[in-house]
Every structure is written in structure tokens, then in C-alpha cells.
Write a protein that holds these residues in place. Structure first.
Motif, PDB file in Angstrom:
ATOM      1  N   ASN A  62       0.661  -1.275   0.070  1.00  0.00           N
ATOM      2  CA  ASN A  62      -0.302   0.060   0.217  1.00  0.00           C
ATOM      3  C   ASN A  62       0.871   1.117  -0.292  1.00  0.00           C
ATOM      4  OD1 ASN A  62      -2.087  -1.379   0.319  1.00  0.00           O
ATOM      5  ND2 ASN A  62      -2.965  -1.633   2.026  1.00  0.00           N
ATOM      6  N   HIS A  63       1.991   0.951   0.615  1.00  0.00           N
ATOM      7  CA  HIS A  63       2.748   2.496   1.082  1.00  0.00           C
ATOM      8  C   HIS A  63       3.011   2.809  -1.128  1.00  0.00           C
ATOM      9  CE1 HIS A  63       6.344   4.854   1.540  1.00  0.00           C
ATOM     10  NE2 HIS A  63       7.202   4.072   0.485  1.00  0.00           N
ATOM     11  N   TYR A  64       3.963   1.951  -1.473  1.00  0.00           N
ATOM     12  CA  TYR A  64       4.287   2.299  -2.994  1.00  0.00           C
ATOM     13  C   TYR A  64       3.050   2.496  -3.767  1.00  0.00           C
ATOM     14  CZ  TYR A  64       8.562  -0.567  -1.799  1.00  0.00           C
ATOM     15  OH  TYR A  64       9.349  -0.586  -1.370  1.00  0.00           O
ATOM     16  N   ILE A  65       2.194   2.873  -3.349  1.00  0.00           N
ATOM     17  CA  ILE A  65       0.794   2.828  -4.455  1.00  0.00           C
ATOM     18  C   ILE A  65       0.170   4.345  -3.614  1.00  0.00           C
ATOM     19  CG2 ILE A  65       0.606   0.991  -5.640  1.00  0.00           C
ATOM     20  CD1 ILE A  65      -2.183   0.598  -3.963  1.00  0.00           C
ATOM     21  N   GLY A  66       0.449   4.813  -2.612  1.00  0.00           N
ATOM     22  CA  GLY A  66       0.116   5.711  -1.761  1.00  0.00           C
ATOM     23  C   GLY A  66      -1.183   5.403  -0.914  1.00  0.00           C
ATOM     24  N   ILE A 124     -16.864   2.250   2.496  1.00  0.00           N
ATOM     25  CA  ILE A 124     -16.602   3.581   2.697  1.00  0.00           C
ATOM     26  C   ILE A 124     -15.911   3.633   3.150  1.00  0.00           C
ATOM     27  CG2 ILE A 124     -16.483   6.654   4.365  1.00  0.00           C
ATOM     28  CD1 ILE A 124     -20.099   5.630   4.082  1.00  0.00           C
ATOM     29  N   TRP A 125     -14.808   2.845   3.816  1.00  0.00           N
ATOM     30  CA  TRP A 125     -13.363   2.979   4.832  1.00  0.00           C
ATOM     31  C   TRP A 125     -13.013   2.613   3.215  1.00  0.00           C
ATOM     32  CZ3 TRP A 125     -10.629  -1.579   4.467  1.00  0.00           C
ATOM     33  CH2 TRP A 125      -9.744  -1.563   5.371  1.00  0.00           C
ATOM     34  N   GLY A 126     -13.028   1.289   2.239  1.00  0.00           N
ATOM     35  CA  GLY A 126     -12.465   0.872   0.803  1.00  0.00           C
ATOM     36  C   GLY A 126     -12.144   2.269   0.409  1.00  0.00           C
ATOM     37  N   TYR A 127     -13.414   2.686   0.014  1.00  0.00           N
ATOM     38  CA  TYR A 127     -13.496   3.671  -1.141  1.00  0.00           C
ATOM     39  C   TYR A 127     -12.000   4.637  -0.791  1.00  0.00           C
ATOM     40  CZ  TYR A 127     -14.612   7.554  -3.674  1.00  0.00           C
ATOM     41  OH  TYR A 127     -14.451   8.564  -4.451  1.00  0.00           O
ATOM     42  N   ASP A 128     -12.129   5.472   0.922  1.00  0.00           N
ATOM     43  CA  ASP A 128     -11.030   6.015   1.119  1.00  0.00           C
ATOM     44  C   ASP A 128     -10.123   5.793   1.044  1.00  0.00           C
ATOM     45  OD1 ASP A 128     -10.969   8.384   3.051  1.00  0.00           O
ATOM     46  OD2 ASP A 128     -10.071   7.657   4.587  1.00  0.00           O
ATOM     47  N   TYR A 129      -9.562   4.007   1.792  1.00  0.00           N
ATOM     48  CA  TYR A 129      -8.146   3.803   1.539  1.00  0.00           C
ATOM     49  C   TYR A 129      -8.005   3.887  -0.167  1.00  0.00           C
ATOM     50  CZ  TYR A 129      -6.636   2.671   6.487  1.00  0.00           C
ATOM     51  OH  TYR A 129      -6.610   3.053   7.579  1.00  0.00           O
ATOM     52  N   GLY A 130      -8.754   3.232  -0.959  1.00  0.00           N
ATOM     53  CA  GLY A 130      -8.614   3.051  -2.213  1.00  0.00           C
ATOM     54  C   GLY A 130      -8.003   4.814  -3.430  1.00  0.00           C
ATOM     55  N   HIS A 131      -8.889   5.851  -3.096  1.00  0.00           N
ATOM     56  CA  HIS A 131      -8.833   6.573  -3.797  1.00  0.00           C
ATOM     57  C   HIS A 131      -7.412   8.176  -3.180  1.00  0.00           C
ATOM     58  CE1 HIS A 131     -12.756   4.625  -5.141  1.00  0.00           C
ATOM     59  NE2 HIS A 131     -12.572   5.705  -6.689  1.00  0.00           N
ATOM     60  N   ASN A 132      -8.190   8.205  -1.867  1.00  0.00           N
ATOM     61  CA  ASN A 132      -7.078   9.148  -1.647  1.00  0.00           C
ATOM     62  C   ASN A 132      -5.859   8.802  -1.100  1.00  0.00           C
ATOM     63  OD1 ASN A 132      -9.440  10.632  -0.493  1.00  0.00           O
ATOM     64  ND2 ASN A 132     -10.559   9.632   1.237  1.00  0.00           N
ATOM     65  N   LEU A 133      -5.017   8.723  -2.323  1.00  0.00           N
ATOM     66  CA  LEU A 133      -3.288   8.102  -2.895  1.00  0.00           C
ATOM     67  C   LEU A 133      -2.968   9.708  -2.066  1.00  0.00           C
ATOM     68  CD1 LEU A 133      -4.034   5.857  -5.173  1.00  0.00           C
ATOM     69  CD2 LEU A 133      -4.748   5.286  -2.992  1.00  0.00           C
ATOM     70  N   ASP A 134      -1.881   9.087  -1.884  1.00  0.00           N
ATOM     71  CA  ASP A 134      -0.231   9.866  -1.025  1.00  0.00           C
ATOM     72  C   ASP A 134      -0.148  10.645  -2.436  1.00  0.00           C
ATOM     73  OD1 ASP A 134       1.695  11.023  -1.000  1.00  0.00           O
ATOM     74  OD2 ASP A 134       2.318   9.983   0.323  1.00  0.00           O
ATOM     75  N   PRO A 135      -0.302  11.583  -3.190  1.00  0.00           N
ATOM     76  CA  PRO A 135       0.572  12.111  -4.002  1.00  0.00           C
ATOM     77  C   PRO A 135       2.043  11.727  -4.276  1.00  0.00           C
ATOM     78  CG  PRO A 135      -0.248  14.500  -3.015  1.00  0.00           C
ATOM     79  CD  PRO A 135      -0.575  12.921  -2.144  1.00  0.00           C
ATOM     80  N   ASN A 136       2.783  11.705  -3.088  1.00  0.00           N
ATOM     81  CA  ASN A 136       4.011  11.729  -3.020  1.00  0.00           C
ATOM     82  C   ASN A 136       4.233  10.120  -3.449  1.00  0.00           C
ATOM     83  OD1 ASN A 136       4.552  14.466  -3.330  1.00  0.00           O
ATOM     84  ND2 ASN A 136       3.924  13.946  -0.842  1.00  0.00           N
ATOM     85  N   PRO A 138       5.764   6.653  -4.550  1.00  0.00           N
ATOM     86  CA  PRO A 138       6.735   6.364  -5.908  1.00  0.00           C
ATOM     87  C   PRO A 138       6.012   5.223  -7.030  1.00  0.00           C
ATOM     88  CG  PRO A 138       7.066   4.822  -3.562  1.00  0.00           C
ATOM     89  CD  PRO A 138       5.824   5.489  -3.124  1.00  0.00           C
ATOM     90  N   ILE A 139       5.160   4.890  -7.323  1.00  0.00           N
ATOM     91  CA  ILE A 139       4.511   4.716  -8.265  1.00  0.00           C
ATOM     92  C   ILE A 139       2.752   5.261  -8.429  1.00  0.00           C
ATOM     93  CG2 ILE A 139       3.295   2.565  -8.931  1.00  0.00           C
ATOM     94  CD1 ILE A 139       5.514   0.234  -7.424  1.00  0.00           C
TER      95      ILE A 139
END
Length: 189
Positions: A62-66, A124-136, A138-139
Motif C-alpha cells: 500500500n505504501h508504494y501506491i500511496g 466507505i472505508w475501502g473507498y477512502d483507502y483506495g481513492h485518497n492516495l498520497d500524491p508523493n 513511488p508508484i
């Protein structure tokens, strides 16, 4: 409500104790880098890896995709759910003791509302985790989101994620089915 129906209503309430011992939901992931698969189980009060390092490995991916780290201590629903099921157990036993079939219908209604609210919250939890990604991250794949499926399978890049009910979910259905049968049979008398 006769004695036999009261006993069955008590059984409907008491089998919910199983929720505290078995996962309610399960998410599995298969990928080339994890040919044996990795996954996590959601229990009434925790999220844990299916195997020893699975949650750590999932958080690493998850870290790699934000995606945010999955940290059970930061999910307030996991602190509330044990009390919700405790309420259902105790109120179900009170209904069995009092023997009022109308109360069974209220109990089932409250149970169904909690179940629907739980599924909506999980979505909603899954949506938040899957859509609100860190813009920085690595992938980055433009336009790609990583929301796991609520139910069923979904391909997320090279990972096939599958989300299905686990034993605890079926315990809940059995409890509702028994209580519903008690209510229906009470109406036949």
C-alpha cells in the motif's frame, strides 16, 4: 411465546458469542510476488493478517501506491462493534425471557440496520483507502484507484483482490434466521 420459542430466541442471541471468536470478513490478495497469497481477516475488534506477516506486507504494498497504512488502532468502528454485538446478545436474551414476539421484530430490525450500516461503513472505508492516495507515492498510475471490492474479486494492477464474508458473518445470518423463524412461528399461533 411458548417455552420452546423462548429457548430458540435465547439460542439466536447466544450464538452471537461466536462473533468474538471468528472473523466476520476476509480479504485475500494474489499476485506474482506473493504466489502463496496474502490476506487479512476483519474481526469484531481487529484487523489481522491471515498469516504472521500479511498485514505488514499489505501495508508495504500500500505504501508504494500511496494508500494509508491499515492500523486497527486507528479504526474507531473496531472499538464499537464488540459493544453492538454485546447489546444484541443481551437484548436477545431479555426478549427470550419476556417472551414478547413483537420485540423480536424490533430486535431483527435493529440487527439489520447495524448490518447495513456496517456494510456501508466498510464500503466507505475501502473507498477512502483506495481513492485518497498520497500524491508523493513511488508508484503512480494516472486515473488508477485501488479500492478493494466490497464483495467478490477485482483486479488491481497485478493483484487480484477477493473480499468475502467469513464465519462470523454466517453466524450473524444464522442468528437472524433463527430469530426470524421464532417470530414467524409465534405469529402462526
Amino acid at each position: 411465546m411458548d417455552k420452546q420459542k423462548r429457548v430458540w430466541m435465547a439460542v439466536a442471541a447466544l450464538i452471537l458469542i461466536g462473533i468474538y471468536f471468528f472473523p466476520i470478513w476476509s480479504i485475500s490478495m494474489e499476485a506474482p510476488q506473493y504466489p502463496e497469497g496474502i490476506g487479512m481477516n476483519i474481526t469484531v475488534d481487529n484487523i489481522q493478517g491471515k498469516q504472521k506477516n500479511d498485514l505488514q506486507n499489505i501495508n508495504g504494498l500500500n505504501h508504494y501506491i500511496g494508500m494509508k497504512e491499515i492500523n486497527p488502532d486507528s479504526i474507531p468502528e473496531l472499538k464499537v462493534m464488540p459493544f453492538i454485538f454485546g447489546f444484541l446478545i443481551i437484548s436477545g436474551l431479555v426478549i427470550a425471557g419476556v417472551g414478547n414476539e413483537k420485540w423480536i421484530l424490533y430486535w431483527l430490525g435493529i440487527f439489520a440496520l447495524f448490518a447495513i450500516a456496517g456494510l456501508v461503513d466498510f464500503y466507505i472505508w475501502g473507498y477512502d483507502y483506495g481513492h485518497n492516495l498520497d500524491p508523493n507515492a513511488p508508484i503512480k498510475v494516472p486515473g488508477m484507484t485501488y479500492q478493494p471490492p466490497l464483495l467478490g474479486s477485482k483486479q488491481l494492477l497485478n493483484i487480484n483482490a477477493t473480499s468475502v464474508p467469513h464465519i462470523g458473518f454466517y453466524i450473524s445470518l444464522l442468528s437472524m434466521g433463527i430469530a426470524g423463524t421464532v417470530w414467524w412461528k409465534s405469529k402462526q399461533d
